[in-house]
Design a protein around this motif. Structure first.
Motif, PDB file in Angstrom:
ATOM      1  N   ALA A  22     -60.577 -31.810  23.700  1.00 38.19           N
ATOM      2  CA  ALA A  22     -61.245 -32.545  22.628  1.00 38.19           C
ATOM      3  C   ALA A  22     -61.310 -31.668  21.386  1.00 38.19           C
ATOM      4  O   ALA A  22     -61.624 -30.480  21.471  1.00 38.19           O
ATOM      5  CB  ALA A  22     -62.644 -32.961  23.052  1.00 38.19           C
ATOM      6  N   VAL A  23     -61.016 -32.270  20.236  1.00 37.72           N
ATOM      7  CA  VAL A  23     -61.088 -31.561  18.957  1.00 37.72           C
ATOM      8  C   VAL A  23     -62.007 -32.346  18.037  1.00 37.72           C
ATOM      9  O   VAL A  23     -61.858 -33.568  17.901  1.00 37.72           O
ATOM     10  CB  VAL A  23     -59.693 -31.428  18.309  1.00 37.72           C
ATOM     11  CG1 VAL A  23     -59.792 -30.593  17.034  1.00 37.72           C
ATOM     12  CG2 VAL A  23     -58.697 -30.805  19.280  1.00 37.72           C
ATOM     13  N   LEU A  35     -62.463 -27.831  21.124  1.00 35.15           N
ATOM     14  CA  LEU A  35     -62.106 -26.990  19.986  1.00 35.15           C
ATOM     15  C   LEU A  35     -62.855 -27.497  18.762  1.00 35.15           C
ATOM     16  O   LEU A  35     -62.763 -28.685  18.423  1.00 35.15           O
ATOM     17  CB  LEU A  35     -60.601 -27.018  19.725  1.00 35.15           C
ATOM     18  CG  LEU A  35     -59.703 -26.254  20.707  1.00 35.15           C
ATOM     19  CD1 LEU A  35     -59.597 -26.961  22.044  1.00 35.15           C
ATOM     20  CD2 LEU A  35     -58.310 -26.065  20.128  1.00 35.15           C
ATOM     21  N   THR A  36     -63.588 -26.611  18.096  1.00 33.45           N
ATOM     22  CA  THR A  36     -64.401 -27.006  16.959  1.00 33.45           C
ATOM     23  C   THR A  36     -64.586 -25.819  16.032  1.00 33.45           C
ATOM     24  O   THR A  36     -64.117 -24.708  16.319  1.00 33.45           O
ATOM     25  CB  THR A  36     -65.767 -27.541  17.441  1.00 33.45           C
ATOM     26  OG1 THR A  36     -66.503 -28.040  16.328  1.00 33.45           O
ATOM     27  CG2 THR A  36     -66.570 -26.459  18.140  1.00 33.45           C
ATOM     28  N   GLY A  73     -64.228 -21.694  15.648  1.00 34.68           N
ATOM     29  CA  GLY A  73     -63.392 -21.106  14.599  1.00 34.68           C
ATOM     30  C   GLY A  73     -62.146 -21.903  14.297  1.00 34.68           C
ATOM     31  O   GLY A  73     -61.300 -21.457  13.518  1.00 34.68           O
ATOM     32  N   ALA A  74     -62.031 -23.103  14.881  1.00 33.96           N
ATOM     33  CA  ALA A  74     -60.847 -23.928  14.626  1.00 33.96           C
ATOM     34  C   ALA A  74     -60.911 -24.496  13.212  1.00 33.96           C
ATOM     35  O   ALA A  74     -61.960 -24.946  12.759  1.00 33.96           O
ATOM     36  CB  ALA A  74     -60.768 -25.068  15.646  1.00 33.96           C
ATOM     37  N   LYS A  80     -52.069 -24.707  22.469  1.00 34.31           N
ATOM     38  CA  LYS A  80     -50.982 -24.735  23.439  1.00 34.31           C
ATOM     39  C   LYS A  80     -50.185 -23.431  23.442  1.00 34.31           C
ATOM     40  O   LYS A  80     -49.643 -23.020  24.472  1.00 34.31           O
ATOM     41  CB  LYS A  80     -50.053 -25.914  23.146  1.00 34.31           C
ATOM     42  CG  LYS A  80     -50.701 -27.271  23.409  1.00 34.31           C
ATOM     43  CD  LYS A  80     -49.893 -28.425  22.836  1.00 34.31           C
ATOM     44  CE  LYS A  80     -48.539 -28.551  23.479  1.00 34.31           C
ATOM     45  NZ  LYS A  80     -47.801 -29.743  22.981  1.00 34.31           N
ATOM     46  N   SER A  81     -50.124 -22.769  22.285  1.00 36.36           N
ATOM     47  CA  SER A  81     -49.372 -21.509  22.206  1.00 36.36           C
ATOM     48  C   SER A  81     -50.196 -20.299  22.643  1.00 36.36           C
ATOM     49  O   SER A  81     -49.693 -19.177  22.651  1.00 36.36           O
ATOM     50  CB  SER A  81     -48.871 -21.296  20.774  1.00 36.36           C
ATOM     51  OG  SER A  81     -49.961 -21.076  19.883  1.00 36.36           O
ATOM     52  N   GLY A  82     -51.471 -20.528  22.975  1.00 39.97           N
ATOM     53  CA  GLY A  82     -52.319 -19.426  23.429  1.00 39.97           C
ATOM     54  C   GLY A  82     -52.921 -18.602  22.313  1.00 39.97           C
ATOM     55  O   GLY A  82     -53.343 -17.455  22.548  1.00 39.97           O
ATOM     56  N   SER A  83     -53.010 -19.170  21.119  1.00 39.49           N
ATOM     57  CA  SER A  83     -53.532 -18.411  19.974  1.00 39.49           C
ATOM     58  C   SER A  83     -55.046 -18.271  19.985  1.00 39.49           C
ATOM     59  O   SER A  83     -55.598 -17.421  19.292  1.00 39.49           O
ATOM     60  CB  SER A  83     -53.100 -19.092  18.662  1.00 39.49           C
ATOM     61  OG  SER A  83     -51.687 -19.144  18.564  1.00 39.49           O
ATOM     62  N   PHE A  84     -55.739 -19.096  20.756  1.00 48.09           N
ATOM     63  CA  PHE A  84     -57.198 -19.057  20.787  1.00 48.09           C
ATOM     64  C   PHE A  84     -57.708 -18.314  22.014  1.00 48.09           C
ATOM     65  O   PHE A  84     -57.051 -18.293  23.062  1.00 48.09           O
ATOM     66  CB  PHE A  84     -57.783 -20.471  20.793  1.00 48.09           C
ATOM     67  CG  PHE A  84     -57.616 -21.204  19.502  1.00 48.09           C
ATOM     68  CD1 PHE A  84     -58.209 -20.746  18.346  1.00 48.09           C
ATOM     69  CD2 PHE A  84     -56.867 -22.373  19.453  1.00 48.09           C
ATOM     70  CE1 PHE A  84     -58.064 -21.437  17.148  1.00 48.09           C
ATOM     71  CE2 PHE A  84     -56.720 -23.072  18.275  1.00 48.09           C
ATOM     72  CZ  PHE A  84     -57.319 -22.593  17.112  1.00 48.09           C
TER      73      PHE A  84
END
Length: 316
Positions: A4-5, A67-68, A89-90, A102-106
């Protein structure tokens, strides 16, 4: 995997809303297919407990991560109790944030990053598309009538001016109200009656360009106005569908990830505030607060009200 975003709008290209409990929308995204389910947040205007209620709603949607921009302590605790990963921090568009996830940046957030009631009283940021495009302030005009008294009609919110001439001279002042009716006072000369042009405020639910008598064409083509009305009807239809889906989820009863309130006896002072706000009557006060888990709905009212932070939500 469903995540959820928090979002300002209903699409992947809308901006991330920095608030969690009081965001405008939650976009439930299936990361493999990028299928999006927009969910309007019913907790935006809550006086308290918005974060808890929103977290409970995410649990009901069975998301694995949220994600928020920011997340307060009560919401963070409720999400953690439901086994939902929290990422703060999104920023940027929802699409960009999902790709970064999806790329693992968080990295998973280990603690809340704002205090309670963050975002309370803050209006949602403006978006490119209004859910009800007609509900926007505008400046309108109304018809004026002479013979001493003038009446005006205007749709939407806005001030109106109307002028007309008949056997005498008439000038009217009108103020459009949200319901679409306006009244004004006019000054007439020689007792004549005159009718001027009636207009509609910009942004009202009535199309611009229709002036004077009903059915009389104005500046805009009727076909264009018809398309606008159809678009608004479609937006309302979509919202109705979302509301019906939410009603169905609530009517279906508890989910497998139901949360209930629990008391930390070492912190509890038996003040009784939690029992006063429990809508299910699931709390009684002995030497400490005692919660009947079979009756608890996991609404979080007691968590928000407890001055000692002695109550938390956890999986049933």
């Amino acid at each position: 995997m469903k995540i959820a975003v928090t979002s300002n709008g209903m699409s992947l290209d809308d901006q991330v809303d920095p608030r969690f409990g009081r965001c405008a929308y939650f976009l439930i995204v299936e990361t493999e297919t990028m299928h999006v389910e927009p969910v309007q947040n019913p907790n935006v205007a809550l006086g308290g407990g918005a974060g808890i209620q929103s977290a409970q709603m995410m649990s009901e949607h069975d998301v694995k991560a949220v994600l928020t921009g920011n997340c307060g302590p009560n919401a963070f605790q409720t999400l953690s109790a439901a086994g939902i990963e929290v990422i703060v921090g999104a920023a940027g568009t929802v699409r960009e944030v999902v790709e970064q996830y999806k790329s693992g940046s968080f990295s998973t957030t280990q603690a809340p990053n704002v205090a309670d009631h963050f975002g309370m009283g803050v209006n949602p940021p403006a978006t490119g598309g209004n859910q009800f495009p007609g509900q926007q302030p505008g400046a309108g005009r109304s018809a004026g009538y002479g013979s001493g008294t003038g009446g005006g009609m205007g749709a939407g919110t806005g001030r109106g001016m109307g002028g007309g001439s008949g056997r005498g001279m008439g000038r009217g002042m009108g103020r459009g109200m949200a319901g679409g009716m306006g009244a004004g006072m006019g000054r007439g000369m020689t007792g004549g009656t005159g009718q001027g042009q009636a207009g509609y405020p910009s942004g009202s639910q009535f199309p611009q360009g229709f002036a004077g008598q009903k059915g009389q064409p104005g500046d805009a083509a009727p076909r264009q106005k018809l398309d606008e009305l159809k678009a608004r009807a479609e937006a309302m239809k979509q919202q109705l569908q979302e509301l019906n889906e939410m009603i169905a989820r609530f009517e279906s009863g508890p989910t497998t990830r139901r949360l209930v309130a629990v008391v930390n006896a070492e912190k509890c002072t038996a003040c009784g505030l939690c029992a006063n706000v429990c809508p299910a009557g699931a709390i009684r006060i002995d030497s400490v607060a005692v919660i009947d888990s079979s009756r608890c709905r996991g609404c979080g009212n007691c968590v928000a009200e407890c001055p000692q932070d002695a109550i938390a939500l956890q999986k049933a």
